[in-house]
Design an enzyme around this catalytic site. Structure first.
Site, PDB file in Angstrom:
ATOM      1  N   HIS A 268       0.838  -1.207   0.000  1.00 17.49           N
ATOM      2  CA  HIS A 268       0.000   0.000   0.000  1.00 17.49           C
ATOM      3  C   HIS A 268       0.874   1.260   0.000  1.00 17.49           C
ATOM      4  O   HIS A 268       0.719   2.136   0.865  1.00 17.49           O
ATOM      5  CB  HIS A 268      -0.940   0.086   1.201  1.00 17.49           C
ATOM      6  CG  HIS A 268      -1.766  -1.136   1.471  1.00 17.49           C
ATOM      7  ND1 HIS A 268      -2.565  -1.718   0.524  1.00 17.49           N
ATOM      8  CD2 HIS A 268      -1.928  -1.872   2.598  1.00 17.49           C
ATOM      9  CE1 HIS A 268      -3.176  -2.767   1.065  1.00 17.49           C
ATOM     10  NE2 HIS A 268      -2.809  -2.883   2.316  1.00 17.49           N
ATOM     11  N   ASP A 319      -4.848  -9.246  -0.127  1.00 16.76           N
ATOM     12  CA  ASP A 319      -4.935  -8.541   1.151  1.00 16.76           C
ATOM     13  C   ASP A 319      -6.118  -8.969   2.015  1.00 16.76           C
ATOM     14  O   ASP A 319      -6.056  -9.983   2.680  1.00 16.76           O
ATOM     15  CB  ASP A 319      -4.939  -7.025   0.854  1.00 16.76           C
ATOM     16  CG  ASP A 319      -4.811  -6.161   2.102  1.00 16.76           C
ATOM     17  OD1 ASP A 319      -4.650  -6.705   3.201  1.00 16.76           O
ATOM     18  OD2 ASP A 319      -4.862  -4.918   1.975  1.00 16.76           O
TER      19      ASP A 319
HETATM   20 ZN    ZN Z   1      -2.465  -5.633   4.852  1.00 12.64          ZN
END
Ligand code: ZN
Length: 444
Positions: A268, A319
């Site tokens: 991210h 994720d």
């Molecule tokens: Zn994560």
């Protein structure tokens, strides 16, 4: 396992698509020879076009059991942070047996969706109140067992998580399961490495919210090899808190305080200014992109066009597992750029190949290409089935990513062993039953 030879009408090699490809796989599961324009001979024919399998570079397996259950509009300002509260409540209840059941099922879903390896970013270490299990690596062992049961290649990433926020803020009760000091953390990772020869055990910091500079330095000094992962700049609030704490944005801070190189995967790396983006691209690290989760959580859009143009390396992960589908991550990665730039076909045509090699780098796995010396991690796409039936080789991946369904993954091989044949995994019913029972108990 003995030496195996397979033959496919078409295969994606590092130089592009080739025809009549014969692949020899040694007894250890590595590719020993690749021949194009070769006769089938005594090789096992593969029905479909072969591509290198994709590494799923970011997974929190337990979250699969809450996928789809947090979409209700619960507040006027539903956000990542309100989702995280729900996730903590869910995480607090999971037993070791339930984690193994959830992960086993999830890893089979991954295989059937074209992922051949997974990096498990694992922070659910202790009992709900923080009490240690007799075996401090109990929850890690469940992940290892689940991956072995499913037959997916695992890079296990036990997470160091010490604080509840920037500047050494005390952790909340909801974070008690996650917490370690440096010595306890290193002892656990060392125990896992010595128990499981051949298992890839990496180094992992939850985020800059959860560790400090001295911890990063101490853990890195004790971990001279293997992959290093961290959540870095997922939310704008995280960037603002990092600025308030240190005067620097998260990626800039990390690049200043750690030797970020090709061992690293910055998960991210959503919020980058131009300087951070260029420095990350030049560092050789992998940007770990999770487009379906980042969209689901309202994180923001990674500046993929500029980053890739600058030579940046990336891979994808599912994720939170709101969707488990390699195609979906790549499709949304490209669509995000189209929506941002108001153009079509923004990212390079070798998007898949880049994600495959970048993902393999993030897992420190010799894989991601159909080439001598790489692991035999292969996916056969079903060309007998629409919409891939009449698509030429050069457009096959586009058609798969943008226009097909998961059923077009026909066969999946990991380390030279077929784990999915004709769209089926031999343990899928058993694992689905165990997943359903675990989820029912968690929701009760
Ligand atoms: Zn994560």
């Amino acid at each position: 396992m003995r030496t195996l030879a397979i033959h496919a009408d078409a295969a994606l090699l590092p130089r592009g698509w080739a025809r009549d490809v014969r692949i020899t796989i040694d007894a250890g599961g590595a590719i020993a020879e690749v021949l194009a324009d070769a006769p089938t001979g005594d090789a096992e024919p593969v029905a479909g076009a072969l591509i290198p399998g994709l590494a799923n570079l970011h997974s929190h397996a337990f979250q699969r059991a809450m996928a789809g259950l947090t979409e209700a509009r619960t507040a006027a300002t539903d956000s990542f942070w309100t989702w995280r509260e729900l996730m903590y409540r869910f995480a607090a209840r999971i037993t070791p047996e339930q984690l193994e059941a959830i992960a086993s099922h999830l890893y089979i879903e991954m295989l059937k969706a074209g992922y051949t390896a997974v990096a498990e970013f694992h922070y659910l270490h202790h009992a709900a109140d923080g009490a240690r299990y007799d075996d401090r690596a109990e929850m890690s062992e469940r992940i290892v067992a689940a991956a072995a049961h499913a037959g997916i290649a695992l890079t296990h990433l036990p997470v160091l998580y010490a604080y509840g926020g920037f500047g050494g803020k005390a952790a909340s009760a909801g974070q008690a399961r996650f917490l370690h000091g440096v010595e306890e953390y290193l002892a656990m990772t060392e125990a896992l490495r010595s128990r499981h020869r051949g298992l890839a055990v990496g180094t992992c910091f939850h985020s800059l919210r959860a560790v400090d500079a001295a911890m990063i330095e101490a853990v890195m000094a004790a971990s001279p090899r293997g992959p290093v992962h961290i959540h870095i700049a997922e939310q704008r609030q995280e960037v603002e808190e990092c600025l308030a704490w240190s005067g620097q944005r998260p990626v800039a801070w990390l690049l200043d305080h750690a030797k970020v190189d090709s061992r690293w995967c910055l998960v991210h790396a959503t919020h980058l200014d131009d300087g951070e983006r260029r420095a990350l691209a030049a560092s050789g690290a992998v940007a770990g992109l999770c487009p379906t989760t980042e969209a689901n959580l309202g994180d923001g859009l990674f500046p993929a066009e500029a980053y890739v143009a600058e030579g940046g390396t990336f891979g994808v992960g599912s994720d939170s597992h709101v969707e488990v589908d390699a195609r979906a991550e790549l499709r949304l990665l490209e669509y995000g750029q189209r929506l941002r730039h108001h153009r079509r076909a923004v990212l390079p045509p070798d998007l898949y190949a880049r994600a495959a090699t970048g993902g393999a780098q993030a897992l420190a796995r010799e894989a991601g290409q159909i080439a001598v010396g790489k692991r035999a991690d292969l996916v056969a796409l079903d060309r007998a089935r629409l919409p891939l039936a009449n698509v030429p080789d050069a457009q096959l991946l586009d058609a798969w990513i943008f226009a097909s369904g998961p059923a077009n993954v026909r066969d999946v091989m990991v380390d030279g062993v077929w784990q999915v044949r004709d769209g089926r995994h031999p343990r899928e019913e058993e694992c689905a039953r165990r997943f359903a029972a675990a989820q029912a108990a968690l929701l009760a």
